[in-house]
Every structure is written in structure tokens, then in C-alpha cells.
Design a protein around this motif. Structure first.
Motif, short mmCIF file in Angstrom:
data_model
loop_
_atom_site.label_atom_id
_atom_site.label_comp_id
_atom_site.label_asym_id
_atom_site.label_seq_id
_atom_site.Cartn_x
_atom_site.Cartn_y
_atom_site.Cartn_z
N GLU A 1 0.82 -1.21 0.00
CA GLU A 1 0.00 0.00 0.00
C GLU A 1 0.85 1.26 0.00
OE1 GLU A 1 -3.31 2.27 2.83
OE2 GLU A 1 -2.75 0.18 3.23
N ASN A 2 1.91 1.26 0.78
CA ASN A 2 2.72 2.47 0.95
C ASN A 2 3.92 2.57 0.02
OD1 ASN A 2 1.82 4.16 3.50
ND2 ASN A 2 1.57 2.01 4.08
N PHE A 3 4.40 1.42 -0.48
CA PHE A 3 5.65 1.42 -1.24
C PHE A 3 5.54 0.65 -2.55
CE2 PHE A 3 6.73 2.01 3.23
CZ PHE A 3 7.57 3.11 3.18
N GLY A 4 4.35 0.63 -3.12
CA GLY A 4 4.19 -0.01 -4.42
C GLY A 4 4.91 0.76 -5.52
N PRO A 5 5.01 0.21 -6.73
CA PRO A 5 5.75 0.85 -7.83
C PRO A 5 5.29 2.27 -8.12
CG PRO A 5 5.19 -1.41 -8.40
CD PRO A 5 4.48 -1.12 -7.12
N GLU A 6 3.98 2.50 -8.07
CA GLU A 6 3.49 3.86 -8.36
C GLU A 6 3.94 4.85 -7.29
OE1 GLU A 6 1.59 1.21 -7.91
OE2 GLU A 6 0.91 0.67 -9.94
N ARG A 7 3.96 4.40 -6.02
CA ARG A 7 4.40 5.27 -4.94
C ARG A 7 5.89 5.60 -5.07
NH1 ARG A 7 1.34 5.49 -0.44
NH2 ARG A 7 2.45 7.47 -0.20
N TRP A 8 6.68 4.62 -5.45
CA TRP A 8 8.12 4.86 -5.65
C TRP A 8 8.34 5.85 -6.79
CZ3 TRP A 8 12.95 3.50 -3.72
CH2 TRP A 8 12.95 2.69 -2.59
N GLU A 9 7.61 5.64 -7.88
CA GLU A 9 7.75 6.54 -9.03
C GLU A 9 7.39 7.97 -8.65
OE1 GLU A 9 5.93 7.08 -13.57
OE2 GLU A 9 5.54 5.24 -12.43
N ALA A 10 6.31 8.13 -7.91
CA ALA A 10 5.89 9.47 -7.49
C ALA A 10 6.92 10.09 -6.54
CB ALA A 10 4.52 9.40 -6.83
N ALA A 11 7.49 9.27 -5.65
CA ALA A 11 8.48 9.79 -4.70
C ALA A 11 9.74 10.26 -5.42
CB ALA A 11 8.83 8.71 -3.68
N MET A 12 10.16 9.52 -6.44
CA MET A 12 11.34 9.95 -7.19
C MET A 12 11.07 11.25 -7.94
SD MET A 12 13.65 7.77 -6.37
CE MET A 12 12.81 7.60 -4.78
N ARG A 13 9.84 11.44 -8.35
CA ARG A 13 9.47 12.67 -9.06
C ARG A 13 9.25 13.84 -8.10
NH1 ARG A 13 4.77 11.04 -10.82
NH2 ARG A 13 3.62 12.08 -9.15
N ASP A 14 8.54 13.58 -7.00
CA ASP A 14 8.12 14.67 -6.11
C ASP A 14 9.05 14.90 -4.92
OD1 ASP A 14 5.90 14.82 -7.78
OD2 ASP A 14 4.70 13.49 -6.49
N GLY A 15 9.95 13.96 -4.66
CA GLY A 15 10.91 14.14 -3.58
C GLY A 15 10.56 13.44 -2.29
N ALA A 16 9.37 12.87 -2.18
CA ALA A 16 8.97 12.20 -0.94
C ALA A 16 7.68 11.43 -1.16
CB ALA A 16 8.78 13.21 0.19
N LEU A 17 7.38 10.53 -0.23
CA LEU A 17 6.07 9.88 -0.19
C LEU A 17 5.57 9.90 1.24
CD1 LEU A 17 6.42 6.85 1.18
CD2 LEU A 17 7.18 6.23 -1.11
N MET A 18 4.25 9.84 1.39
CA MET A 18 3.64 9.85 2.71
C MET A 18 3.37 8.42 3.16
SD MET A 18 3.41 12.91 3.92
CE MET A 18 2.24 12.66 5.27
N ILE A 19 3.84 8.09 4.37
CA ILE A 19 3.57 6.78 4.96
C ILE A 19 2.33 6.90 5.84
CG2 ILE A 19 4.46 4.94 6.42
CD1 ILE A 19 7.27 5.90 5.77
N ASP A 20 1.31 6.13 5.51
CA ASP A 20 0.07 6.14 6.29
C ASP A 20 -0.48 7.54 6.52
OD1 ASP A 20 0.18 3.37 6.54
OD2 ASP A 20 1.33 3.46 8.40
N ASP A 21 -0.24 8.42 5.57
CA ASP A 21 -0.71 9.81 5.67
C ASP A 21 -0.21 10.52 6.92
OD1 ASP A 21 -2.20 9.64 3.28
OD2 ASP A 21 -3.83 8.67 4.36
N SER A 22 0.92 10.05 7.48
CA SER A 22 1.39 10.64 8.74
C SER A 22 2.87 11.00 8.75
CB SER A 22 1.11 9.68 9.91
OG SER A 22 1.85 8.48 9.76
N PHE A 23 3.68 10.40 7.85
CA PHE A 23 5.11 10.68 7.88
C PHE A 23 5.61 10.82 6.44
CE2 PHE A 23 9.64 9.92 8.17
CZ PHE A 23 9.99 10.61 9.34
N GLU A 24 6.33 11.93 6.19
CA GLU A 24 6.83 12.22 4.84
C GLU A 24 8.26 11.67 4.71
OE1 GLU A 24 6.69 16.04 1.91
OE2 GLU A 24 7.62 16.35 3.87
N LEU A 25 8.39 10.54 4.05
CA LEU A 25 9.69 9.90 3.86
C LEU A 25 10.33 10.42 2.59
CD1 LEU A 25 11.59 7.77 5.12
CD2 LEU A 25 10.52 6.10 3.57
#
Length: 329
Positions: free
Chosen positions: A208-232
Motif C-alpha cells: 500500500e505504501n511502497f508499491g511501484p506507483e508510490r516509488w515513481e511518485a516519490a522519485m518525481r516529487d521528492g517524498a512519499l507519505m507513509i500512512d498519511d502521517s510521515f513524509e519519507l
């Protein structure tokens, strides 16, 4: 030799939804026998002296190796307890929490202090009231923070030192073993395989938190949100492939306790169990199953079980370790 012990236990009345999901349970255990401001490296006490809050410990500010200030608490052994014989415990929290671990670390620290341990708990950079940002947190940075915390604990308390790490905190703790050299190790629901948890996730929380789409978005945007509570941040994500905590655990020889929820949907129970089994015969290891539990011990009863098992194990093993070179002088 592997000894499997299963003990039946009766559940008490519970109130939370998490409690209701598993009212009856069994416990399985595998036993493997085989500062005034003071800017020293380590810590800074709060101005005006140490204030102690009920159950909260003594506020202390740690200076990490690179100068970031880390919020922390000391819990001193109770008067008349075993004190120096038991030594100290440093509590290392997970990825999206802080030094309280939802209150569980506060309760654990008080239990440990009551029987005679000194305890230091702290918030990593970018967590809780510590300096830094969530996006700026890295495993390498957490290793610096843990280095400072262990140095402070050794300065405050004599006797053997234990590192207790939960979940993602196990990554920095295990990767630091070769130079921190604790006398004992406790792992709660530890992440031992970074790739199978984050990079190619196998369990529901990871997918849910680290699927391929989430990784791709994080590489583009600089971060991803874990459980809507922590910006990794992107930097933390890209460094993950460098770390192999299971190898560090296998190479270590200090007595170790691993406590893991049987139904963990975040971090693999099987990986932790197999890693405990695989430790060498000269590395005493105990694996305790919290039956029916998801990640983080999902009821007060299960939290209390993990706390009790840990305090009892540490109390039993107070004479099983020799002083580390740092303590022996």
C-alpha cells in the motif's frame, strides 16, 4: 537445539476494536540454545535542571554527532533496586512514531526502572520534538543519533548496555552493532529485510505504501507519505538498498530476544523467526511469538505481554554478559 514452548493464556475483557479482533490467544516461544547547557558529545540537560514528570522520565536534550538536537528522556533506577548490576537500556523507535511509541516505551521504561535498569529513550531526527525534518531523515542520520544516545547512556549508567529497537529502528540499530557493541539486544517486530519490506514489498502495508506507483511518485516529487502521517524523503528511499540488517544480526553474538506479532501485516514474522533460528550456536537467542497480534502489538494486553517478556528476559540475563571494552576501561 530448538525448544518450542506453547502456553495457554486466558484473555481479559477488552475495550478497543483491536482487542476484539483476537480475544483468545496462545503464546509460542522458541528458545535457541546454542544544562545548565553542556555541549559534550552525547547530551545537553534542559536549562534550569532536570524536571521529572510522573512516568515521563527526566528531560534531556541530546546533541547528535552532526549537531542536531534530539529530544530524550532518562529514567533512573529506583532507589533500592539492583541499579548498576542491571545496567542500561536504550530504546529505539520506529519510522513514523517517536520516543513514546504510542505510550508503550513510557510504560516499558518505568517497568525497567522499577526493577533496576537505567533507561534512555529518544526521538530520532525529524521525529517528535527533535530537530530536523521528516523528509530529511535518513538511515545514516539515524545511526548518528543512535551513536549519541548510546554514548549518553554509557556516560550516565554503568553495567551492561542493551539496545532495544522496534520495527524500522532495528535497521539503524543492527547496522550500528559492529561499533556500538551493546551487551544485549532486544528486537520488537524488527525489519530485517529492507528489500522485501520497502523496495519489493510482500505484505499488505508495504504494498500500500511502497508499491511501484508510490516509488515513481516519490522519485518525481521528492517524498512519499507513509500512512498519511510521515513524509519519507527521496534520499532515505534511495539509500535503502545499501542496508542488510539481517546480515548484521546473523553476524552478532550478544544474547538477543526477538518479540514479534504472529499476524504482522507490516513486517514479516517469518523473516524474523527464521533469522533468530539462523543465529550461530554461540549467540543465545530467544524468539517470542505474540499470538494473534498485528504490527506494534495491537492491543493493550499484547503490548503488556511484550513488555513483561522483555523485562523478565533482561532481568534473567543480567549475569550472562561480560563488560564491554568501553565499560571495562
Amino acid at each position: 537445539m530448538i525448544v518450542l514452548v506453547r502456553r495457554c493464556m486466558k484473555s481479559r475483557a477488552v475495550d478497543t476494536d483491536a482487542d476484539r479482533r483476537g480475544s483468545a490467544s496462545w503464546r509460542g516461544r522458541l528458545v535457541f540454545r546454542r544544562s545548565t547547557l553542556s555541549w559534550q558529545h552525547g547530551a545537553v540537560a534542559e536549562p534550569g535542571g532536570a524536571a521529572v514528570t510522573a512516568g515521563g522520565g527526566e528531560p534531556v536534550r541530546l546533541a547528535s554527532v552532526d549537531g542536531l538536537m534530539l529530544d530524550s528522556r532518562l529514567h533512573r533506577p529506583r532507589a533500592g533496586s539492583a541499579g548498576d548490576r542491571f545496567g542500561s537500556v536504550v530504546l529505539v523507535h520506529g519510522i513514523d512514531t517517536d520516543m513514546d511509541e504510542g505510550g508503550m516505551y513510557r510504560r516499558l521504561a518505568e517497568r525497567l526502572a522499577t526493577v533496576g535498569f537505567g533507561v534512555l529513550r529518544f526521538s530520532f531526527r525529524g521525529h517528535g520534538a527533535s530537530d530536523g525534518t521528516q523528509r530529511g531523515m535518513t538511515i545514516a542520520g539515524e545511526m548518528l543519533d543512535l551513536d549519541a544516545a548510546v554514548s549518553r547512556a554509557r556516560a550516565e549508567f554503568s553495567g551492561p548496555l542493551t539496545v532495544l529497537a522496534s520495527s524500522f529502528g532495528a535497521v539503524s540499530a543492527l547496522e550500528s552493532l559492529r561499533y556500538l557493541r551493546p551487551d544485549r539486544l532486544v528486537l520488537w517486530n524488527p525489519i530485517l529485510d529492507v528489500r522485501r519490506t520497502f523496495i519489493e514489498p510482500e505484505l499488505p502495508w508495504g504494498r500500500e505504501n511502497f508499491g511501484p506507483e508510490r516509488w515513481e511518485a516519490a522519485m518525481r516529487d521528492g517524498a512519499l507519505m507513509i500512512d498519511d502521517s510521515f513524509e519519507l524523503g527521496r534520499t532515505a528511499l534511495t539509500e535503502m538498498s545499501r542496508y542488510h540488517p539481517s546480515g548484521a544480526f546473523a553476524a552478532s553474538t550478544m544474547p538477543a530476544l526477538v518479540v514479534h506479532g504472529e499476524l504482522d501485516t507490516y513486517v514479516s514474522y517469518e523473516i524474523a523467526r527464521d533469522a533468530a533460528r539462523a543465529r550461530a550456536s554461540d549467540a543465545p537467542t530467544e524468539f517470542h511469538t505474540v499470538a494473534g497480534s498485528d504490527h506494534g502489538f495491537d492491543s493493550r494486553e499484547r503490548e503488556d505481554e511484550a513488555i513483561t517478556v522483555t523485562v523478565e528476559w533482561l532481568s534473567r540475563h543480567d549475569d550472562d554478559v561480560s563488560l564491554s571494552p568501553a565499560q571495562a576501561g
